[in-house]
Design a protein around this motif. Sequence first.
Motif: not given
Length: 121
Positions: A46-58, A70-76, A99-101
């Motif tokens: 089942e789905f928990v969370a998602t986001f897009t790298w480009s827009a940061g939509t969650t 859900i969050s990201r560290d682009n440098a890592k 994948g795709v959003i």
Amino acid sequence: QVQLVESGGGLVQAGGSLRLSCVASGRTFIRYAMGWFRQAPGKEREFVATFTWSAGTTYYADSVKGRFTISRDNAKNTVYLQMNSLKPEDTAVYYCAAGVIGTMTRDYDYWGQGTQVTVSS
């Protein structure tokens, strides 16, 4: 190709917290949405969370909204899932996906190997 490696799972008491990590590699992973799914024994993934790298939509599943982030560290090249106020029903194998959003497993082409999260009551 996109490679995904999860870590950070473990055993925690109800009410506790865990932070899952997913390290992404590959030439084009930045074009993908990154998601977290989970699968409990005898249940469908089942789905928990998602986001897009480009827009940061969650987006979050209703069952985790307000507790998981859900969050990201682009440098890592790393995506995180911070899980707070954990409940026994959160017990599952957690998978990182690219994948795709979307909120369906078919929206994602690449998957990690999974990391076990167990919440004791």
